[in-house]
Motif scaffolding. Structure first.
Motif, PDB file in Angstrom:
ATOM      1  N   THR A   8       0.831  -1.198   0.000  1.00 45.45           N
ATOM      2  CA  THR A   8       0.000   0.000   0.000  1.00 45.45           C
ATOM      3  C   THR A   8       0.870   1.255   0.000  1.00 45.45           C
ATOM      4  N   GLY A   9       1.938   1.255   0.758  1.00 47.31           N
ATOM      5  CA  GLY A   9       2.854   2.388   0.784  1.00 47.31           C
ATOM      6  C   GLY A   9       3.503   2.628  -0.568  1.00 47.31           C
ATOM      7  N   ARG A  10       3.879   1.537  -1.243  1.00 51.15           N
ATOM      8  CA  ARG A  10       4.478   1.678  -2.583  1.00 51.15           C
ATOM      9  C   ARG A  10       3.472   2.251  -3.571  1.00 51.15           C
ATOM     10  N   LEU A  11       2.239   1.752  -3.513  1.00 48.72           N
ATOM     11  CA  LEU A  11       1.199   2.256  -4.407  1.00 48.72           C
ATOM     12  C   LEU A  11       0.913   3.728  -4.111  1.00 48.72           C
ATOM     13  N   GLN A  12       0.811   4.079  -2.853  1.00 46.45           N
ATOM     14  CA  GLN A  12       0.554   5.465  -2.481  1.00 46.45           C
ATOM     15  C   GLN A  12       1.665   6.378  -3.011  1.00 46.45           C
ATOM     16  N   ALA A  13       2.900   5.964  -2.865  1.00 38.79           N
ATOM     17  CA  ALA A  13       4.034   6.764  -3.362  1.00 38.79           C
ATOM     18  C   ALA A  13       3.977   6.899  -4.880  1.00 38.79           C
ATOM     19  N   GLN A  14       3.611   5.839  -5.560  1.00 40.56           N
ATOM     20  CA  GLN A  14       3.514   5.863  -7.021  1.00 40.56           C
ATOM     21  C   GLN A  14       2.414   6.837  -7.466  1.00 40.56           C
ATOM     22  N   ILE A  15       1.272   6.800  -6.792  1.00 36.21           N
ATOM     23  CA  ILE A  15       0.176   7.709  -7.137  1.00 36.21           C
ATOM     24  C   ILE A  15       0.561   9.150  -6.823  1.00 36.21           C
ATOM     25  N   GLU A  16       1.168   9.370  -5.652  1.00 33.03           N
ATOM     26  CA  GLU A  16       1.563  10.733  -5.268  1.00 33.03           C
ATOM     27  C   GLU A  16       2.536  11.341  -6.281  1.00 33.03           C
ATOM     28  N   ALA A  17       3.409  10.521  -6.837  1.00 27.62           N
ATOM     29  CA  ALA A  17       4.368  11.013  -7.827  1.00 27.62           C
ATOM     30  C   ALA A  17       3.678  11.417  -9.128  1.00 27.62           C
ATOM     31  N   ALA A  18       2.478  10.905  -9.363  1.00 29.31           N
ATOM     32  CA  ALA A  18       1.755  11.188 -10.608  1.00 29.31           C
ATOM     33  C   ALA A  18       0.668  12.253 -10.438  1.00 29.31           C
ATOM     34  N   LEU A  88      -3.443   3.895 -18.117  1.00 33.88           N
ATOM     35  CA  LEU A  88      -2.612   4.528 -17.096  1.00 33.88           C
ATOM     36  C   LEU A  88      -1.587   3.502 -16.605  1.00 33.88           C
ATOM     37  N   PRO A  89      -0.304   3.860 -16.526  1.00 36.88           N
ATOM     38  CA  PRO A  89       0.721   2.886 -16.146  1.00 36.88           C
ATOM     39  C   PRO A  89       0.439   2.169 -14.814  1.00 36.88           C
ATOM     40  N   MET A  90      -0.162   2.842 -13.859  1.00 32.54           N
ATOM     41  CA  MET A  90      -0.418   2.209 -12.562  1.00 32.54           C
ATOM     42  C   MET A  90      -1.837   1.672 -12.407  1.00 32.54           C
ATOM     43  N   ALA A  91      -2.606   1.660 -13.499  1.00 31.85           N
ATOM     44  CA  ALA A  91      -4.012   1.236 -13.418  1.00 31.85           C
ATOM     45  C   ALA A  91      -4.147  -0.184 -12.874  1.00 31.85           C
ATOM     46  N   ARG A  92      -3.315  -1.075 -13.312  1.00 32.22           N
ATOM     47  CA  ARG A  92      -3.409  -2.473 -12.859  1.00 32.22           C
ATOM     48  C   ARG A  92      -3.094  -2.587 -11.362  1.00 32.22           C
ATOM     49  N   ALA A  93      -2.095  -1.867 -10.898  1.00 35.57           N
ATOM     50  CA  ALA A  93      -1.743  -1.904  -9.476  1.00 35.57           C
ATOM     51  C   ALA A  93      -2.875  -1.324  -8.629  1.00 35.57           C
ATOM     52  N   ILE A  94      -3.516  -0.265  -9.112  1.00 36.45           N
ATOM     53  CA  ILE A  94      -4.638   0.325  -8.384  1.00 36.45           C
ATOM     54  C   ILE A  94      -5.792  -0.660  -8.339  1.00 36.45           C
ATOM     55  N   GLU A  95      -6.100  -1.276  -9.465  1.00 33.78           N
ATOM     56  CA  GLU A  95      -7.199  -2.240  -9.507  1.00 33.78           C
ATOM     57  C   GLU A  95      -6.925  -3.428  -8.579  1.00 33.78           C
ATOM     58  N   ASP A  96      -5.700  -3.916  -8.560  1.00 31.79           N
ATOM     59  CA  ASP A  96      -5.343  -5.016  -7.657  1.00 31.79           C
ATOM     60  C   ASP A  96      -5.585  -4.616  -6.199  1.00 31.79           C
ATOM     61  N   TYR A  97      -5.167  -3.396  -5.838  1.00 34.48           N
ATOM     62  CA  TYR A  97      -5.391  -2.882  -4.479  1.00 34.48           C
ATOM     63  C   TYR A  97      -6.888  -2.836  -4.177  1.00 34.48           C
ATOM     64  N   GLN A  98      -7.670  -2.313  -5.112  1.00 33.18           N
ATOM     65  CA  GLN A  98      -9.111  -2.173  -4.900  1.00 33.18           C
ATOM     66  C   GLN A  98      -9.775  -3.533  -4.697  1.00 33.18           C
ATOM     67  N   VAL A  99      -9.468  -4.474  -5.550  1.00 34.35           N
ATOM     68  CA  VAL A  99     -10.071  -5.808  -5.460  1.00 34.35           C
ATOM     69  C   VAL A  99      -9.676  -6.477  -4.149  1.00 34.35           C
ATOM     70  N   ARG A 100      -8.389  -6.439  -3.822  1.00 32.98           N
ATOM     71  CA  ARG A 100      -7.906  -7.071  -2.589  1.00 32.98           C
ATOM     72  C   ARG A 100      -8.550  -6.431  -1.362  1.00 32.98           C
ATOM     73  N   ARG A 101      -8.646  -5.108  -1.355  1.00 30.94           N
ATOM     74  CA  ARG A 101      -9.217  -4.398  -0.209  1.00 30.94           C
ATOM     75  C   ARG A 101     -10.701  -4.744  -0.023  1.00 30.94           C
ATOM     76  N   VAL A 102     -11.446  -4.728  -1.111  1.00 30.48           N
ATOM     77  CA  VAL A 102     -12.881  -5.045  -1.030  1.00 30.48           C
ATOM     78  C   VAL A 102     -13.083  -6.478  -0.541  1.00 30.48           C
ATOM     79  N   GLU A 103     -12.292  -7.407  -1.061  1.00 32.79           N
ATOM     80  CA  GLU A 103     -12.409  -8.807  -0.616  1.00 32.79           C
ATOM     81  C   GLU A 103     -12.113  -8.938   0.869  1.00 32.79           C
ATOM     82  N   ARG A 104     -11.057  -8.281   1.341  1.00 35.46           N
ATOM     83  CA  ARG A 104     -10.686  -8.385   2.755  1.00 35.46           C
ATOM     84  C   ARG A 104     -11.692  -7.675   3.654  1.00 35.46           C
TER      85      ARG A 104
END
Length: 108
Positions: A8-18, A88-104
């Motif tokens: 989550t921290g890596r994804l957040q940093a990637q989004i913040e950079a964009a 979007l280059p990070m679209a797949r990583a965002i979608e993975d986060y969303q799916v995993r979060r909703v499932e959990r």
């Protein structure tokens, strides 16, 4: 634990950079925002202009800019309520986060 803190921290940093990052609110989110803030000018697309992490309970939270709102209203929403252009280059990583979060969240 709902979120993998490191991933989550890596994804957040990637989004913040964009930032600012284009996004599309879900229809359900738009309806909820219309009900909560009728004066807010909403569009089918927006930009994420800031991020924060609200812990396991809230996940990645995004501050949205709809472009035409001068009322001082701000929308802060979970990343799970937004959709992104699949090119979007990070679209797949965002979608993975969303799916995993909703499932959990369903399991919790």
């Amino acid at each position: 634990m709902i979120d993998d803190i490191e991933a989550t921290g890596r994804l957040q940093a990637q989004i913040e950079a964009a930032l600012p990052l284009p996004a599309r609110p879900t229809p359900e989110l738009l309806e909820m925002l219309r009900q909560q803030s009728p004066a807010m000018k909403l569009a089918p697309s927006c930009r994420i202009v800031a991020l924060s992490y609200a812990g396991d309970e809230g996940g990645i939270v995004c501050k949205l800019d709809f472009g035409a709102d001068e009322t001082g209203h701000a929308a802060y929403v979970s990343l799970t309520h937004l959709r992104f252009d699949p090119r979007l280059p990070m679209a797949r990583a965002i979608e993975d986060y969303q799916v995993r979060r909703v499932e959990r969240l369903r399991q919790a």
